[in-house]
Write a protein that holds these residues in place. Structure first.
Motif, PDB file in Angstrom:
ATOM      1  N   GLN A  72       8.653   8.333 -10.763  1.00 60.81           N
ATOM      2  CA  GLN A  72       8.467   7.299 -11.227  1.00 60.81           C
ATOM      3  C   GLN A  72       7.693   6.425  -9.667  1.00 60.81           C
ATOM      4  OE1 GLN A  72      12.754   7.758 -11.083  1.00 60.81           O
ATOM      5  NE2 GLN A  72      11.472   9.096 -13.131  1.00 60.81           N
ATOM      6  N   PHE A  73       7.703   5.395 -10.008  1.00 64.67           N
ATOM      7  CA  PHE A  73       6.720   4.547  -9.298  1.00 64.67           C
ATOM      8  C   PHE A  73       7.806   3.697  -9.329  1.00 64.67           C
ATOM      9  CE2 PHE A  73       2.667   5.221 -11.886  1.00 64.67           C
ATOM     10  CZ  PHE A  73       1.969   5.900 -10.785  1.00 64.67           C
ATOM     11  N   GLN A  74       7.557   3.225  -7.562  1.00 69.39           N
ATOM     12  CA  GLN A  74       8.534   2.786  -7.043  1.00 69.39           C
ATOM     13  C   GLN A  74       7.369   0.493  -6.943  1.00 69.39           C
ATOM     14  OE1 GLN A  74       9.921   4.957  -4.076  1.00 69.39           O
ATOM     15  NE2 GLN A  74       9.169   6.510  -5.055  1.00 69.39           N
ATOM     16  N   GLY A  75       8.692   0.148  -5.908  1.00 66.20           N
ATOM     17  CA  GLY A  75       8.299  -0.938  -4.988  1.00 66.20           C
ATOM     18  C   GLY A  75       8.430  -2.217  -5.488  1.00 66.20           C
ATOM     19  N   ASP A  76       7.608  -3.238  -5.214  1.00 62.31           N
ATOM     20  CA  ASP A  76       7.763  -4.477  -6.051  1.00 62.31           C
ATOM     21  C   ASP A  76       5.941  -5.073  -5.457  1.00 62.31           C
ATOM     22  OD1 ASP A  76       7.907  -6.039  -3.064  1.00 62.31           O
ATOM     23  OD2 ASP A  76       9.826  -6.302  -3.626  1.00 62.31           O
ATOM     24  N   ASN A  77       5.797  -6.507  -5.906  1.00 60.29           N
ATOM     25  CA  ASN A  77       4.863  -6.872  -5.853  1.00 60.29           C
ATOM     26  C   ASN A  77       4.505  -7.172  -4.319  1.00 60.29           C
ATOM     27  OD1 ASN A  77       5.967  -9.440  -5.409  1.00 60.29           O
ATOM     28  ND2 ASN A  77       5.663 -10.190  -7.142  1.00 60.29           N
ATOM     29  N   ARG A  78       5.665  -7.227  -3.047  1.00 66.95           N
ATOM     30  CA  ARG A  78       5.169  -7.060  -2.196  1.00 66.95           C
ATOM     31  C   ARG A  78       4.308  -6.821  -1.125  1.00 66.95           C
ATOM     32  NH1 ARG A  78      10.405  -7.977   1.106  1.00 66.95           N
ATOM     33  NH2 ARG A  78      10.746  -6.228  -0.982  1.00 66.95           N
ATOM     34  N   CYS A  79       4.013  -5.232  -1.664  1.00 67.69           N
ATOM     35  CA  CYS A  79       3.115  -4.007  -1.773  1.00 67.69           C
ATOM     36  C   CYS A  79       1.460  -4.790  -1.737  1.00 67.69           C
ATOM     37  CB  CYS A  79       3.323  -2.695  -3.155  1.00 67.69           C
ATOM     38  SG  CYS A  79       4.924  -2.477  -2.024  1.00 67.69           S
ATOM     39  N   PHE A  80       0.801  -3.838  -0.034  1.00 60.86           N
ATOM     40  CA  PHE A  80      -0.488  -4.066  -1.014  1.00 60.86           C
ATOM     41  C   PHE A  80      -1.291  -2.667  -0.202  1.00 60.86           C
ATOM     42  CE2 PHE A  80       1.211  -6.795   3.251  1.00 60.86           C
ATOM     43  CZ  PHE A  80       0.104  -5.705   3.895  1.00 60.86           C
ATOM     44  N   LEU A  81      -2.654  -3.779  -0.021  1.00 60.28           N
ATOM     45  CA  LEU A  81      -3.325  -2.315   0.271  1.00 60.28           C
ATOM     46  C   LEU A  81      -3.974  -3.198   1.620  1.00 60.28           C
ATOM     47  CD1 LEU A  81      -5.093   0.316  -2.279  1.00 60.28           C
ATOM     48  CD2 LEU A  81      -2.525   0.696  -1.027  1.00 60.28           C
ATOM     49  N   PHE A  82      -4.685  -2.200   2.242  1.00 55.34           N
ATOM     50  CA  PHE A  82      -5.395  -2.243   3.361  1.00 55.34           C
ATOM     51  C   PHE A  82      -6.979  -1.110   4.024  1.00 55.34           C
ATOM     52  CE2 PHE A  82      -1.510  -0.987   6.296  1.00 55.34           C
ATOM     53  CZ  PHE A  82      -2.873   0.158   6.827  1.00 55.34           C
ATOM     54  N   SER A  83      -7.938  -2.038   4.284  1.00 59.28           N
ATOM     55  CA  SER A  83      -8.759  -1.403   4.567  1.00 59.28           C
ATOM     56  C   SER A  83      -8.955  -1.971   6.646  1.00 59.28           C
ATOM     57  CB  SER A  83     -10.608  -1.959   3.909  1.00 59.28           C
ATOM     58  OG  SER A  83     -11.697  -1.563   5.184  1.00 59.28           O
TER      59      SER A  83
END
Length: 472
Positions: free
Chosen positions: A326-337
């Motif tokens: 299942q997906f996990q985590g919350d809306n504080r996650c982010f992607l970056f370059s």
């Protein structure tokens, strides 16, 4: 007019605590060559001045030369009431104190006149190219002075990527916030040739807090004033996180110092004080089992990847990684370059596909992913280690990120995972389990297939490096 001058000076001086005032007085005395008893110093302070040569001599090693000249131009730009003879080539005590007050304690309006003169000593409308050069000088100076003062908290210029490309990438990211009065954001060559009025630059300084923080670092550490006193705003406290787990291991991180500063500023405040290396493909080998062994149940962490084309990118996982379908985590996650551009991409609210980790199942994808959906992740590392993808046409639904890798389907060159903040209490026990121990479904599938549990790689103990020194 003397009273007006005295009042302005006293008002600015009163912003500083007594011990701060004493520190500033001591620096001015050093720069101006004041000597004698305290009483004589105070009586003569207003008559003493600081020259460019004296300032450059004081900052020759801690700061690059262009920044010393910019600081001097900033000090010289302070207009004193009652002085009508035009700008002096020497800095008076009042100018020095007001400069310190405005840059360290002032609002955007108070800072902007000084910053504009630091960008160009003539002031007036400024070209984007001039603002770019100033911003790059600012970042270069921060990296230089923190390294010189041994304030990088375990990071060093030797155990991180070369900072030169990072300086340009961070400057470009900060400059992308420059808005014209009509709301448009010029970019590329158009940005460099555009003229920006004072109001636009003031708005930029207000909205991009890094400019003020970097100036504060340069004053405190470059001039070596107030550096031993607590920063009242705490802006500098976690500018660079303490680095654990890399010392003495002969590894050069995929991160550079400007990228560390920038990514760290986007983490939740309670996680900005420490990064600890959990996994490095160069240390632990190119194995998905090893990756899982070192990151599962270790708390929030940052994943950074380098593909074979040299692109650097990754994501922040706000929760401990768990092996489950299942997906996990919350809306504080982010992607970056990180390279070739530096940017952070935060959640859109479109879905909750923040982070995903699965292994050893036939019915669900096996690998580590963030954002998007199965088969179309914003960031994906396949359990067949070495393969990955970043499919985001036109953008990743979860994070609004573009394609992060050079090619949609990429080959992995190197990978690191850093735990951020304090290690959770459960990490010591759970971290040494096989992922099959925390995923009974995968265990059952193997047993039904008549296969033994060959997962010794998953049971290797994880190195603990809590005793690392915080100095470079």
């Amino acid at each position: 007019m003397g009273n007006a001058e005295s009042n302005a000076y006293q008002n600015h001086l009163s912003r500083f605590l007594p011990e701060e005032q004493s520190d500033i007085d001591g620096l001015f005395d050093t720069l101006s060559g004041s000597s004698g008893s305290a009483g004589a110093k105070n009586a003569k302070a207003a008559k003493k001045t600081v020259t460019l040569a004296a300032l450059q001599a004081h900052t020759r090693e801690p700061l690059p030369e262009p920044m010393s000249a910019r600081l001097y131009n900033g000090m010289k730009s302070i207009d004193l009431p009652g002085k009508s003879s035009g700008p002096s080539e020497q800095i008076a005590k009042e100018q020095f104190v007001i400069f310190m007050s405005n840059l360290l304690k002032g609002n955007a309006d108070e800072k902007i006149s000084i910053i504009m003169r630091m960008i160009d000593k003539k002031g007036g409308p400024l070209k984007g190219k001039q603002i770019q050069e100033f911003t790059e000088d600012l970042i270069t100076s921060v990296v230089h002075v923190l390294s010189y003062r041994k304030e990088l908290k375990g990071w060093s210029l030797e155990n991180t990527r070369d900072s030169s490309s990072g300086v340009k990438a961070l400057a470009s990211e900060l400059l992308s916030e420059l808005k014209l009065p009509d709301g448009t954001k010029p970019a590329g060559s158009q940005l460099l040739e555009t003229s920006f009025e004072r109001s636009v630059i003031e708005d930029w300084v207000y909205r991009v807090p890094q400019i003020s923080v970097f100036l504060s670092v340069i004053i405190r550490q470059g001039l070596h004033v107030l550096h031993s006193l607590p920063d009242q705003t705490n802006d500098i406290l976690n500018l660079v996180p303490h680095c654990k787990g890399i010392k003495g291991r002969g590894v050069v991180s995929l991160f550079d110092i400007p990228a560390i500063i920038y990514i760290n500023s986007h983490l939740p405040a309670e996680m900005q004080h420490k990064w600890q290396l959990l996994f490095s493909s160069r240390l632990h080998g190119e194995s998905f089992s090893q990756l899982c062994a070192h990151v599962v149940n270790k708390g929030p962490c940052i994943v950074i990847i380098k593909d074979l084309d040299g692109f650097l990118f990754g994501g922040f996982a706000s929760h401990s990684w768990e092996v489950k379908p299942q997906f996990q985590g919350d809306n504080r996650c982010f992607l970056f370059s990180v390279f070739p551009t530096l940017a952070v991409y935060t959640y859109t609210g479109y879905n909750d596909h923040y982070m995903y980790l699965n292994h050893g199942q036939q019915t669900m994808p096996n690998g580590l992913g963030m954002g998007g959906q199965h088969g179309y992740f914003g960031l994906w590392i396949d359990s067949d280690y070495g393969k990955g993808h970043s499919k985001a046409k036109p953008r990743c639904t979860t994070y609004n990120s573009p394609q992060l890798s050079a090619k949609e389907d990429f080959t992995l060159d190197a990978m690191e995972v850093w735990a951020v903040g304090d290690t959770p209490e459960s990490a010591g026990k759970k971290g040494k389990k096989s992922i099959l121990d925390v995923d009974p479904q995968a265990q059952a599938l193997l047993e039904m297939a008549g296969k033994s549990r060959q997962s010794e790689g998953l049971r290797e103990p994880v190195e603990e490096d809590e005793d690392d020194d915080d100095e470079n």
